[in-house]
Design a protein around this motif. Structure first.
Motif, short mmCIF file in Angstrom:
data_model
loop_
_atom_site.label_atom_id
_atom_site.label_comp_id
_atom_site.label_asym_id
_atom_site.label_seq_id
_atom_site.Cartn_x
_atom_site.Cartn_y
_atom_site.Cartn_z
N ASP A 1 35.43 -96.93 6.85
CA ASP A 1 34.47 -97.87 7.37
C ASP A 1 34.12 -98.21 8.73
O ASP A 1 33.21 -98.84 9.04
N HIS A 2 34.72 -97.56 9.51
CA HIS A 2 34.66 -97.60 11.12
C HIS A 2 33.78 -96.71 11.75
O HIS A 2 33.47 -96.79 13.16
N ILE A 3 33.38 -95.68 11.04
CA ILE A 3 32.58 -94.38 11.61
C ILE A 3 31.28 -94.47 10.87
O ILE A 3 31.19 -94.47 9.51
N PHE A 4 30.40 -94.23 11.73
CA PHE A 4 29.06 -94.15 10.75
C PHE A 4 28.38 -92.64 10.88
O PHE A 4 28.83 -91.92 11.64
N VAL A 5 27.35 -92.46 9.66
CA VAL A 5 27.07 -91.10 9.67
C VAL A 5 26.29 -90.44 10.67
O VAL A 5 26.64 -89.29 11.10
N GLY A 6 25.34 -91.21 11.53
CA GLY A 6 24.82 -90.77 13.07
C GLY A 6 25.76 -90.33 13.80
O GLY A 6 25.53 -89.47 14.70
N ASN B 1 24.50 -95.96 7.82
CA ASN B 1 25.53 -95.88 6.77
C ASN B 1 26.83 -95.44 7.24
O ASN B 1 27.10 -94.66 8.04
N LYS B 2 27.88 -96.08 6.56
CA LYS B 2 29.08 -95.81 6.80
C LYS B 2 29.45 -94.44 6.26
O LYS B 2 28.97 -94.05 5.16
N VAL B 3 30.51 -93.86 6.72
CA VAL B 3 31.08 -92.53 6.28
C VAL B 3 31.53 -92.88 5.12
O VAL B 3 31.27 -91.80 3.98
N SER B 4 32.26 -93.92 4.68
CA SER B 4 32.76 -94.09 3.27
C SER B 4 31.46 -94.21 2.17
O SER B 4 31.52 -93.79 1.26
N GLU B 5 30.37 -94.60 2.53
CA GLU B 5 29.20 -94.80 1.89
C GLU B 5 28.76 -93.20 1.36
O GLU B 5 28.33 -92.91 0.44
N ALA B 6 28.53 -92.56 2.60
CA ALA B 6 28.14 -91.26 2.44
C ALA B 6 28.96 -90.33 1.51
O ALA B 6 28.82 -89.73 0.67
N ALA B 7 30.54 -90.57 1.78
CA ALA B 7 31.34 -89.89 0.94
C ALA B 7 31.35 -90.04 -0.68
O ALA B 7 31.35 -89.64 -1.66
N ASP B 8 31.13 -91.35 -0.76
CA ASP B 8 30.80 -91.93 -2.31
C ASP B 8 29.52 -91.28 -2.91
O ASP B 8 29.69 -90.78 -3.95
N LEU B 9 28.69 -91.27 -2.18
CA LEU B 9 27.22 -90.71 -2.49
C LEU B 9 27.31 -89.20 -2.81
O LEU B 9 27.04 -88.81 -3.94
#
Length: 269
Positions: A128-133, A221-229
């Motif tokens: 959650d501490h790293i973002f997609v961008g 978006n958080k990396v966690s959100e991306a991985a979940d998607l």
């Protein structure tokens, strides 16, 4: 963390003498992009969507149907393997350094599991501490709905990429992947008479093969959100758009695997 802690034990295996059409059916049914290939119970290769895009689109095999081609003629042989005790970070580094998307896990010459870039993606579900961008691939190669799929196939193989966002007048309208092309080529070989194949395949356009309305992400978006998607949608890559709905990047499972290989530390830190 060791590979035994995260490896997938449910294995999808085919024999080297099975037909490519069977491999495609199994991939579609199980929603996987690779299969392990055995000969008399011993691991001898891996067959992937990329292998099929490469071989089924080649001039040498252009007239052959997927139901008449053995897996041994399409697979990648002598795959790199690891053991259950291999470090996960080292495994991710191997995937990145060797440009491969999976590593069969072997113990005492017995096939016991596999790890893939999807496995690495699951490790990012709590990041959650790293973002997609911060980790996306910026300025990705793109195509248009009116490009030819054989040109897209060539770009994918030359650039070692598995998907291209599709833009029409600058607007994102879809995405085309190795899997889309592999499935289309196999069906094309079965349905179109041999004497017409060479002429017709040259004119097949991206719009006939691509996925329309793919899942999207924003750079914040958080990396966690991306991985979940990625996990929920079972996709290898997701286009990244800004709030003006313009494409600014793409996030792939390779990007997430690089993050694991770097121990979840941003490279520019």
């Amino acid at each position: 963390m060791q590979v035994k802690d995260i490896m997938v034990k449910e294995l999808f295996v085919v024999d080297k003498d099975d037909m490519v059409s069977y491999a495609i059916e199994l991939m579609v049914k199980k929603r996987v992009s690779r299969l392990l290939v055995v000969d008399k119970g011993k691991l001898v290769g891996v067959i992937t969507e990329k292998d099929m895009v490469d071989r089924l689109g080649s001039s040498k095999m252009r007239a052959l149907q997927a139901s008449s081609v053995h897996i041994s003629g399409v697979m990648s042989d002598n795959p790199i393997t690891i053991t259950p005790q291999t470090d996960v970070v080292n495994s991710a580094k191997i995937m990145i350094d060797k440009h491969i998307s999976s590593l069969p896990v072997v113990e005492k010459e017995e096939l016991v599991g596999i790890i893939t870039k999807s496995t690495m993606t699951r490790l990012c579900l709590k990041i959650d501490h790293i973002f997609v961008g911060q980790i996306m691939t910026k300025s990705p190669i793109t195509t248009t709905p009116f490009d030819r799929i054989m040109n897209v196939r060539r770009i994918m193989l030359e650039k070692d990429i598995s998907s291209l966002p599709v833009l029409d007048d600058g607007k994102l309208v879809g995405i085309i992947t190795e899997g889309h092309i592999a499935l289309y080529l196999a069906e094309f070989r079965e349905k179109v008479p041999e004497k017409h194949q060479e002429k017709r395949i040259k004119h097949v356009k991206v719009t006939e093969v691509m996925q329309k309305d793919p899942p999207l992400l924003h750079p914040d978006n958080k990396v966690s959100e991306a991985a979940d998607l990625m996990r929920r949608e079972r996709v290898k890559s997701i286009p990244i758009i800004n709030y003006e709905e313009r494409l600014i990047g793409v996030l792939t499972k390779t990007d997430l695997t690089k993050l694991v290989a770097n121990k979840f530390i941003l490279e520019n830190n």
